[in-house]
Design a protein around this motif. Structure first.
Motif, short mmCIF file in Angstrom:
data_model
loop_
_atom_site.label_atom_id
_atom_site.label_comp_id
_atom_site.label_asym_id
_atom_site.label_seq_id
_atom_site.Cartn_x
_atom_site.Cartn_y
_atom_site.Cartn_z
N GLY A 162 0.89 -1.35 0.08
CA GLY A 162 -0.07 0.04 -0.11
C GLY A 162 0.74 1.23 0.00
N VAL A 163 1.92 1.18 0.74
CA VAL A 163 2.84 2.38 0.80
C VAL A 163 3.66 2.41 -0.59
N GLN A 164 3.92 1.42 -1.32
CA GLN A 164 4.81 1.61 -2.60
C GLN A 164 3.42 2.35 -3.48
N LYS A 165 2.11 1.83 -3.48
CA LYS A 165 1.39 2.31 -4.55
C LYS A 165 0.94 3.63 -4.07
N CYS A 166 0.96 4.15 -2.94
CA CYS A 166 0.66 5.61 -2.60
C CYS A 166 1.92 6.45 -2.74
N ALA A 167 3.20 5.88 -3.01
CA ALA A 167 4.40 6.61 -3.22
C ALA A 167 4.51 6.97 -4.32
N SER A 168 3.72 6.72 -5.46
CA SER A 168 3.96 7.01 -6.78
C SER A 168 2.46 7.63 -7.18
N ASP A 169 1.74 8.16 -6.13
CA ASP A 169 0.30 8.72 -6.47
C ASP A 169 0.59 10.21 -6.90
N GLN A 170 -0.44 10.66 -7.47
CA GLN A 170 -0.30 11.97 -8.24
C GLN A 170 -0.72 13.01 -7.22
N SER A 171 -0.87 12.75 -6.15
CA SER A 171 -1.45 14.02 -5.22
C SER A 171 -0.12 13.98 -4.30
N TYR A 173 -0.03 15.24 -1.37
CA TYR A 173 -0.57 14.93 -0.16
C TYR A 173 -0.46 13.17 0.34
N VAL A 174 -0.61 12.72 -0.61
CA VAL A 174 -1.04 11.16 -0.61
C VAL A 174 0.55 10.68 -0.40
N ARG A 175 1.82 11.20 -1.04
CA ARG A 175 2.88 10.80 -1.12
C ARG A 175 3.45 11.19 0.10
N LYS A 176 2.96 12.39 0.84
CA LYS A 176 3.58 12.73 2.07
C LYS A 176 3.05 11.72 3.07
N VAL A 179 5.15 8.77 2.89
CA VAL A 179 6.48 8.77 3.71
C VAL A 179 6.45 8.65 5.08
N ASN A 180 5.26 9.36 5.76
CA ASN A 180 5.18 9.38 7.19
C ASN A 180 4.74 7.84 7.43
N ALA A 181 4.18 6.95 6.68
CA ALA A 181 3.78 5.61 7.06
C ALA A 181 5.04 4.77 7.15
N LEU A 182 6.32 5.15 6.40
CA LEU A 182 7.44 4.57 6.59
C LEU A 182 7.90 4.37 7.97
N MET A 183 7.76 5.45 8.42
CA MET A 183 8.17 5.46 9.89
C MET A 183 7.42 4.36 10.89
N LYS A 184 6.05 4.32 10.60
CA LYS A 184 5.43 3.27 11.33
C LYS A 184 5.68 1.93 10.82
N LEU A 185 6.02 1.77 9.76
CA LEU A 185 6.59 0.27 9.32
C LEU A 185 7.72 -0.05 9.73
N THR A 211 9.36 16.36 -6.40
CA THR A 211 9.75 17.75 -6.59
C THR A 211 9.01 18.49 -5.71
N SER A 212 8.23 17.97 -4.68
CA SER A 212 7.31 18.46 -3.92
C SER A 212 8.09 18.97 -2.51
N THR A 213 7.94 20.03 -2.03
CA THR A 213 8.69 20.53 -0.68
C THR A 213 7.86 19.77 0.32
N MET A 214 6.67 19.60 0.07
CA MET A 214 5.70 18.87 1.27
C MET A 214 6.48 17.47 1.34
N VAL A 215 6.50 16.81 0.20
CA VAL A 215 7.16 15.41 0.32
C VAL A 215 8.58 15.50 0.80
#
Length: 527
Positions: A162-171, A173-176, A179-185, A211-215
């Protein structure tokens, strides 16, 4: 009331229905303050949620009312985990995006509350996986947060997918959220080297390609939590981090500056030799002026045979190499760049020995001092300088720390650091203590950067707390560079001693010791 006339004026709508709809609209504008009151019974909310039919659109208002009450209860600190079996069935409610968001917010809060909620979340894992493909980015992000909150080892591979799928999301916010989910796992995969390496690969790919500063900001925070010592993961994104530094949010800049400082100190060479600011400060010390005056008077004594005491009054008016110049006295601290009421005063200037005359290239000396540094090293130093104007004190302190340990002590840089630190030290008491400690560390090596702001460090006994007074005394003694500053500091110290003798004995004794240090630095001028 003429009901037939009212019905005709409203297009044939039943007046009672129209009145109820208007009343509902009026009540909706009153806000949701009712959900923070204790007038609604939990049993009433439970019965309403149990009757909600996901296939019926008329259940939306009931579901919204129940979810608002639950979220309000969570904000008040009330435990409403016993509603989890009822709410988890409504995760795929199709008729209201707002209601689905509230359902996911509740599930994020209690998905890992106890063993019962974990088992129920596991049974609903298919619904969470469907949420990862939702059209709404916020729903996809919430679904990932709920999915990765389930602490059951059997589903760790599903969570990583699920994290791999969302890591390539267009949004972004979803990619952010990915990244935050990586700390949980990461904490759940410590026994599995393959899973840990997979998580690191996902993080490295996001840092390198996104390229997103948020991510990027979330990625650096995750890096600091997961593997802060593996700085080689930043090789591919180092230059991008330097270029994007000014575009990040303030607290992200703090984390990035800390990580890049460690990277710089690990992979780049330290600057060679003393900077121009340190060299000039070494020449400006009062002891050097006293030594030069002693040499002059010794020569005069040998030539005339007359004993002359070392004092300011017996110095010759215009000896060779000395000239009277005008310098500007700055009366404003941080705002000295603006037009102010500054005045000019005449001072005697002595050219230091063994220093060649200034050339036409003197103005470019600051730009040439860091030529021996690596280009990537200079990139980091130059990219961080604009952050000295930040309103966040932690960002300014991070930049000052970076240049103190990794930069060249040039006049331009140290002057900018001095202005920035003086600007932010006028804040809360706790913040003032931290900034003054940083200034005390810098002023010993480069006092000229803080010399124009001497009055900003005068102690205000009735305002300054005790833990900042002593630091200011140390700073004042370091700023005694010339007779004018010595007179000003001694005048202040004498005032502290007279006024604080009966109030603060510790501060008064520290002020007396400060007078002794000043006298030790300039014995020939003040006996």
């Amino acid at each position: 009331m003429d009901w037939e006339k009212l019905q005709n004026n409203n297009g044939g709508v039943d007046p009672a229905t129209l009145l109820n709809s208007r009343l509902a609209n009026a009540l909706s504008t009153m806000g949701d303050a009712q959900y923070w009151e204790d007038s609604i019974a939990p049993s009433e909310i439970r019965s309403e949620l149990e009757k909600v039919d996901p296939s019926h659109p008329n259940s939306t208002s009931v579901l919204l009312r129940g979810m608002k009450w639950l979220l309000a209860s969570i904000s008040k600190g009330r435990n409403v985990s016993d509603f989890f079996p009822v709410v988890v069935k409504l995760v795929q409610f199709p008729h209201s995006l707002e209601a689905r968001k509230m359902v996911y917010m509740y599930l994020v809060q209690y998905a890992d509350h106890d063993s019962t909620t974990r088992e129920l979340s596991l049974l609903s894992i298919n619904s969470f996986q469907k949420g990862l493909a939702d059209q709404e980015p916020f729903i996809r992000a919430l679904a990932l947060r709920v999915l990765t909150s389930i602490r059951i080892p059997d589903v760790i591979q599903i969570q990583i997918l699920g994290v791999q799928k969302c890591a390539s999301d267009q949004s972004p916010y979803v990619r952010k959220c990915a990244v935050n989910a990586l700390m949980k796992l990461y904490g759940r995969c410590l026994d599995n080297e393959n899973s840990i390496q997979l998580l690191k690969d996902i993080l490295q790919k996001l840092l390198k390609q996104d390229t997103s500063t948020m991510v990027i900001t979330s990625g650096i925070i995750t890096f600091s939590e997961m593997c802060p010592q593996e700085l080689d993961l930043l090789h591919g994104c180092y230059r991008k981090l330097c270029h994007m530094l000014c575009d990040m949010d303030e607290w992200g800049q703090v984390m990035v500056l800390d990580v890049l400082s460690k990277y710089c100190r690990t992979y780049f060479c330290a600057p060679r030799g003393l900077g121009s600011a340190e060299a000039i400060d070494a020449e400006r010390r009062v002891t050097n002026h006293i030594k030069s005056a002693n040499n002059i008077l010794t020569e005069m004594k040998d030539a005339s045979g007359i004993s002359t005491r070392v004092s300011a009054a017996t110095l010759p008016e215009r000896p060779p190499g000395r000239q009277i110049i005008k310098r500007r006295v700055v009366k404003k601290g941080f705002y000295s760049d603006e037009e102010d009421d500054s005045t000019d005063e005449e001072v005697v200037y002595t050219e230091p020995a063994n220093i060649p005359p200034a050339s036409n290239k003197a103005k470019d000396a600051d730009d040439l001092e860091d030529d021996h540094l690596d280009s990537d090293h200079r990139l980091l130093l130059h990219s961080s300088l604009p952050l000295l104007k930040s309103r966040n004190s932690a960002v300014v302190l991070g930049v000052c720390s970076l240049h103190y340990y990794c930069g060249v002590a040039s006049i331009k840089v140290r002057t900018a650091l001095g202005k920035a630190l003086v600007r932010i030290h006028h804040g809360r008491r706790e913040l003032q203590y931290s900034v003054l400690n940083a200034i005390r560390c810098l002023v010993g090596e480069c006092p000229s950067a803080f010399a124009p702001f001497l009055q900003d460090f005068f102690v205000r006994p009735d305002v300054d707390p005790s833990f900042t007074r002593l630091i200011k005394l140390d700073i004042l003694t370091e700023l005694t560079l010339d007779p004018n500053s010595i007179n000003a500091v001694l005048k202040e110290l004498s005032a502290y001693i007279r006024s604080q003798t009966d109030r603060d004995v510790v501060f008064c004794c520290a002020a007396i010791r400060a007078v002794a240090r000043v006298m030790d630095m300039a014995p020939g001028l003040h006996d």
